[in-house]
Design a protein around this motif. Structure first.
Motif, PDB file in Angstrom:
ATOM      1  N   ASP A  12      25.639  28.315   2.878  1.00  0.00           N
ATOM      2  CA  ASP A  12      25.077  29.536   3.454  1.00  0.00           C
ATOM      3  C   ASP A  12      24.242  29.271   4.698  1.00  0.00           C
ATOM      4  O   ASP A  12      24.238  30.069   5.627  1.00  0.00           O
ATOM      5  CB  ASP A  12      24.243  30.289   2.417  1.00  0.00           C
ATOM      6  CG  ASP A  12      25.138  31.149   1.530  1.00  0.00           C
ATOM      7  OD1 ASP A  12      26.167  31.630   2.053  1.00  0.00           O
ATOM      8  OD2 ASP A  12      24.838  31.303   0.352  1.00  0.00           O
ATOM      9  N   SER A  13      23.534  28.135   4.712  1.00  0.00           N
ATOM     10  CA  SER A  13      22.678  27.884   5.866  1.00  0.00           C
ATOM     11  C   SER A  13      23.501  27.477   7.090  1.00  0.00           C
ATOM     12  O   SER A  13      22.976  27.377   8.192  1.00  0.00           O
ATOM     13  CB  SER A  13      21.642  26.817   5.537  1.00  0.00           C
ATOM     14  OG  SER A  13      22.304  25.587   5.376  1.00  0.00           O
ATOM     15  N   ARG A  14      24.797  27.217   6.884  1.00  0.00           N
ATOM     16  CA  ARG A  14      25.669  26.908   8.035  1.00  0.00           C
ATOM     17  C   ARG A  14      26.239  28.169   8.677  1.00  0.00           C
ATOM     18  O   ARG A  14      26.864  28.104   9.729  1.00  0.00           O
ATOM     19  CB  ARG A  14      26.820  26.009   7.586  1.00  0.00           C
ATOM     20  CG  ARG A  14      26.357  24.583   7.338  1.00  0.00           C
ATOM     21  CD  ARG A  14      27.425  23.744   6.734  1.00  0.00           C
ATOM     22  NE  ARG A  14      28.704  23.882   7.410  1.00  0.00           N
ATOM     23  CZ  ARG A  14      29.831  23.348   6.960  1.00  0.00           C
ATOM     24  NH1 ARG A  14      29.829  22.638   5.849  1.00  0.00           N
ATOM     25  NH2 ARG A  14      30.965  23.513   7.614  1.00  0.00           N
ATOM     26  N   VAL A  15      26.060  29.298   8.006  1.00  0.00           N
ATOM     27  CA  VAL A  15      26.593  30.548   8.560  1.00  0.00           C
ATOM     28  C   VAL A  15      25.580  31.101   9.561  1.00  0.00           C
ATOM     29  O   VAL A  15      24.432  31.375   9.211  1.00  0.00           O
ATOM     30  CB  VAL A  15      26.869  31.578   7.442  1.00  0.00           C
ATOM     31  CG1 VAL A  15      27.354  32.898   8.043  1.00  0.00           C
ATOM     32  CG2 VAL A  15      27.896  31.026   6.454  1.00  0.00           C
ATOM     33  N   ASP A  44      35.863  22.922   3.752  1.00  0.00           N
ATOM     34  CA  ASP A  44      35.027  23.998   4.305  1.00  0.00           C
ATOM     35  C   ASP A  44      35.716  25.350   4.151  1.00  0.00           C
ATOM     36  O   ASP A  44      35.073  26.347   3.814  1.00  0.00           O
ATOM     37  CB  ASP A  44      34.762  23.755   5.800  1.00  0.00           C
ATOM     38  CG  ASP A  44      33.653  22.736   6.032  1.00  0.00           C
ATOM     39  OD1 ASP A  44      32.931  22.418   5.072  1.00  0.00           O
ATOM     40  OD2 ASP A  44      33.526  22.274   7.184  1.00  0.00           O
ATOM     41  N   VAL A  45      37.012  25.388   4.417  1.00  0.00           N
ATOM     42  CA  VAL A  45      37.736  26.671   4.319  1.00  0.00           C
ATOM     43  C   VAL A  45      37.738  27.136   2.866  1.00  0.00           C
ATOM     44  O   VAL A  45      37.522  28.313   2.571  1.00  0.00           O
ATOM     45  CB  VAL A  45      39.183  26.552   4.860  1.00  0.00           C
ATOM     46  CG1 VAL A  45      39.882  27.913   4.810  1.00  0.00           C
ATOM     47  CG2 VAL A  45      39.199  26.007   6.280  1.00  0.00           C
ATOM     48  N   ARG A  46      37.952  26.189   1.971  1.00  0.00           N
ATOM     49  CA  ARG A  46      37.978  26.541   0.537  1.00  0.00           C
ATOM     50  C   ARG A  46      36.619  27.090   0.092  1.00  0.00           C
ATOM     51  O   ARG A  46      36.549  27.995  -0.719  1.00  0.00           O
ATOM     52  CB  ARG A  46      38.368  25.314  -0.295  1.00  0.00           C
ATOM     53  CG  ARG A  46      39.335  25.679  -1.406  1.00  0.00           C
ATOM     54  CD  ARG A  46      39.956  24.454  -2.046  1.00  0.00           C
ATOM     55  NE  ARG A  46      40.677  23.635  -1.087  1.00  0.00           N
ATOM     56  CZ  ARG A  46      40.527  22.315  -0.940  1.00  0.00           C
ATOM     57  NH1 ARG A  46      39.682  21.652  -1.681  1.00  0.00           N
ATOM     58  NH2 ARG A  46      41.220  21.652  -0.039  1.00  0.00           N
ATOM     59  N   ARG A  47      35.553  26.529   0.640  1.00  0.00           N
ATOM     60  CA  ARG A  47      34.210  27.022   0.279  1.00  0.00           C
ATOM     61  C   ARG A  47      34.047  28.483   0.700  1.00  0.00           C
ATOM     62  O   ARG A  47      33.388  29.258   0.012  1.00  0.00           O
ATOM     63  CB  ARG A  47      33.134  26.157   0.947  1.00  0.00           C
ATOM     64  CG  ARG A  47      33.043  24.787   0.313  1.00  0.00           C
ATOM     65  CD  ARG A  47      32.309  23.850   1.216  1.00  0.00           C
ATOM     66  NE  ARG A  47      30.917  23.675   0.832  1.00  0.00           N
ATOM     67  CZ  ARG A  47      30.075  22.915   1.521  1.00  0.00           C
ATOM     68  NH1 ARG A  47      30.480  22.300   2.619  1.00  0.00           N
ATOM     69  NH2 ARG A  47      28.837  22.779   1.125  1.00  0.00           N
ATOM     70  N   ILE A  48      34.648  28.852   1.821  1.00  0.00           N
ATOM     71  CA  ILE A  48      34.580  30.259   2.260  1.00  0.00           C
ATOM     72  C   ILE A  48      35.349  31.136   1.269  1.00  0.00           C
ATOM     73  O   ILE A  48      34.856  32.162   0.809  1.00  0.00           O
ATOM     74  CB  ILE A  48      35.186  30.414   3.680  1.00  0.00           C
ATOM     75  CG1 ILE A  48      34.374  29.634   4.699  1.00  0.00           C
ATOM     76  CG2 ILE A  48      35.294  31.891   4.069  1.00  0.00           C
ATOM     77  CD1 ILE A  48      35.027  29.534   6.079  1.00  0.00           C
ATOM     78  N   VAL A 155      48.018  24.185   6.475  1.00  0.00           N
ATOM     79  CA  VAL A 155      47.376  25.473   6.612  1.00  0.00           C
ATOM     80  C   VAL A 155      46.680  25.785   5.285  1.00  0.00           C
ATOM     81  O   VAL A 155      47.191  25.441   4.226  1.00  0.00           O
ATOM     82  CB  VAL A 155      48.469  26.497   7.000  1.00  0.00           C
ATOM     83  CG1 VAL A 155      49.364  26.871   5.861  1.00  0.00           C
ATOM     84  CG2 VAL A 155      47.911  27.716   7.637  1.00  0.00           C
ATOM     85  N   VAL A 156      45.478  26.375   5.369  1.00  0.00           N
ATOM     86  CA  VAL A 156      44.788  26.772   4.146  1.00  0.00           C
ATOM     87  C   VAL A 156      44.937  28.281   3.982  1.00  0.00           C
ATOM     88  O   VAL A 156      44.630  29.042   4.909  1.00  0.00           O
ATOM     89  CB  VAL A 156      43.294  26.385   4.162  1.00  0.00           C
ATOM     90  CG1 VAL A 156      42.641  26.698   2.808  1.00  0.00           C
ATOM     91  CG2 VAL A 156      43.111  24.921   4.504  1.00  0.00           C
ATOM     92  N   ASP A 157      45.393  28.686   2.808  1.00  0.00           N
ATOM     93  CA  ASP A 157      45.587  30.102   2.480  1.00  0.00           C
ATOM     94  C   ASP A 157      44.220  30.735   2.259  1.00  0.00           C
ATOM     95  O   ASP A 157      43.429  30.238   1.441  1.00  0.00           O
ATOM     96  CB  ASP A 157      46.454  30.159   1.215  1.00  0.00           C
ATOM     97  CG  ASP A 157      46.841  31.571   0.832  1.00  0.00           C
ATOM     98  OD1 ASP A 157      45.948  32.443   0.817  1.00  0.00           O
ATOM     99  OD2 ASP A 157      48.020  31.782   0.534  1.00  0.00           O
ATOM    100  N   LEU A 158      43.944  31.814   2.996  1.00  0.00           N
ATOM    101  CA  LEU A 158      42.607  32.421   2.916  1.00  0.00           C
ATOM    102  C   LEU A 158      42.413  33.270   1.660  1.00  0.00           C
ATOM    103  O   LEU A 158      41.321  33.777   1.428  1.00  0.00           O
ATOM    104  CB  LEU A 158      42.332  33.275   4.165  1.00  0.00           C
ATOM    105  CG  LEU A 158      41.760  32.527   5.366  1.00  0.00           C
ATOM    106  CD1 LEU A 158      41.648  33.437   6.572  1.00  0.00           C
ATOM    107  CD2 LEU A 158      40.398  31.902   5.038  1.00  0.00           C
TER     108      LEU A 158
END
Ligand code: EPU
Length: 350
Positions: A12-15, A44-48, A155-158
């Motif tokens: 969260d602190s990276r947003v 990182d994408v997975r964390r989102i 590619v990471v699936d969102l």
């Protein structure tokens, strides 16, 4: 001191909030991202995706910002892809396979490959934008398209957070087009791209501007480094450097018409620049059509048509995305009025 990208720092602190996008789009258009996060890898994408808040938020993926027109602020979360890395994955009898992080600059990859003595990407020198953006619009120049040098991408699936490897068929490449502009738009983040530089190397010199360099210099058999230098010189002479004058490269695609339509236009305008396509259709030079309608050097507000190449719209300093779109529409109308052809924009309008 932990940096914002340190995995020890809570996500969260990276947003970041209320981030100006002016320096993050090559047009230099004003817009603000409500929230922005920089991703360095698929984790990182997975964390989102897994995040209780960001997983559900509207998302927009941004690479180098060289193919986007911001007409408004961006709600939700803007994902800025900054995956690093350049390496030669393997070499076999038929090809060199290179792998690059989606956040690397495309031109850095091309220049690096030439430094490594790996030929094949030289015709694609100086195309602005990132490695991850290159497959989205199947970048191309001087007779070579990304699809001609493509091996695969990750590619990471969102929605699911899963990483998938796609080959060229799955990417459904077309002229400045791919699956990422169609049903995967906004649904996936490209994190890594692999390119295939075939052996034996042969220079691709079919394009008129390169043929001219060959005649001018008297070099009949240039090496890859020489072709790289020629392409850089041709582009610098004709296209504005986005670091100096904001722009997004060609603003319109070159339209493809039937041979009958082409004959009809030639009947009225014998000078029209046209190229036969392998399937029998004809590609027209959109730059010529726009130029013929008298647009070169014209402006609407802060948005203008570049003096040396009518296909490129530029930011004369204070343009808004709205002005760029108004100018583009006026050009489309006048080209339609005179030639009956609908020009299709290349960049994504947000
Ligand atoms: N022309 C004019 N007036 C103009 C502009 C062009 O008469 O104002 C004529 C030129 O004289 C030439 C023809 O139109 O005979 C084509 O122009 P050019 O060779 O500059 O190429 P292009 O069609 O404008 C395409 C790509 C470029 C790529 C070059 C070189 C598209 C939409 N654009 O441009 O890609 O670098 O060929 O291969 O396909 C990009 O996509 O952002 C881009 C820069």
């Amino acid at each position: 001191m932990p940096t914002p990208l340190d995995p020890a720092v809570p996500f969260d602190s990276r947003v970041e909030s209320r981030v100006s996008l002016r320096a993050l789009n090559s047009f230099g258009l004003p817009a603000v991202a409500e929230h922005l996060v920089r991703v360095r890898d698929e984790t990182d994408v997975r964390r989102i995706v897994d995040h209780p808040r960001w997983g559900r938020a509207p998302k927009l993926v941004l690479g180098g910002g060289s193919n986007v027109v911001f007409t408004r602020d961006v709600p939700g979360l803007l994902i800025k892809v900054e995956v690093p890395g350049l390496r030669m994955l393997r070499e076999d009898a038929d090809a060199w396979i290179l792998e690059a992080g989606a956040g690397e600059s495309w031109h850095t990859l091309v220049a690096w490959s030439i430094e490594q003595g790996i030929p094949g990407l030289e015709n694609l020198a100086l195309i602005p934008g990132t490695v991850g953006a290159a497959p989205v619009q199947n970048i191309g120049a001087y007779g070579v398209e990304l699809q001609d040098r493509f091996e695969s991408l990750d590619v990471v699936d969102l929605v699911t957070g899963r990483t998938v490897t796609l080959d060229g068929v799955a990417c459904a490449f077309g002229y400045r087009d791919s699956v990422f502009k169609r049903h995967l738009q906004g649904k996936a983040v490209i994190v890594r791209v692999r390119l295939r530089c075939p052996k034996p190397w042969r220079p691709e010199l079919g394009y008129l501007d390169l043929e001219r360099k060959r005649t001018e210099t008297g070099i009949a058999h240039p090496d890859a480094r020489t072709v790289f230098d020629w392409v850089c010189a041709i582009r610098r002479a004709k296209l504005p450097d986005p670091a100096v004058i904001g722009n997004a490269g060609s603003f319109f695609k070159n339209p493809v018409v039937t041979p009958e339509q082409c004959r009809d236009i030639i009947g009225r305008d014998p000078e029209v620049v046209h190229y036969p396509m392998p399937d029998g259709s004809m590609k027209l030079a959109a730059g010529w059509l726009i130029d013929a309608c008298g647009w070169k050097g014209k402006s609407i507000g802060g948005a203008g048509v570049y003096e040396k190449q009518a296909l490129v719209l530029v930011n004369r300093g204070s343009a808004t995305g709205g002005e760029v779109v108004t100018l583009a529409k006026a050009i489309q109308e006048s080209v339609y009025g005179r030639f009956g052809i609908r020009l299709e924009p290349e960049p994504v309008v947000v």
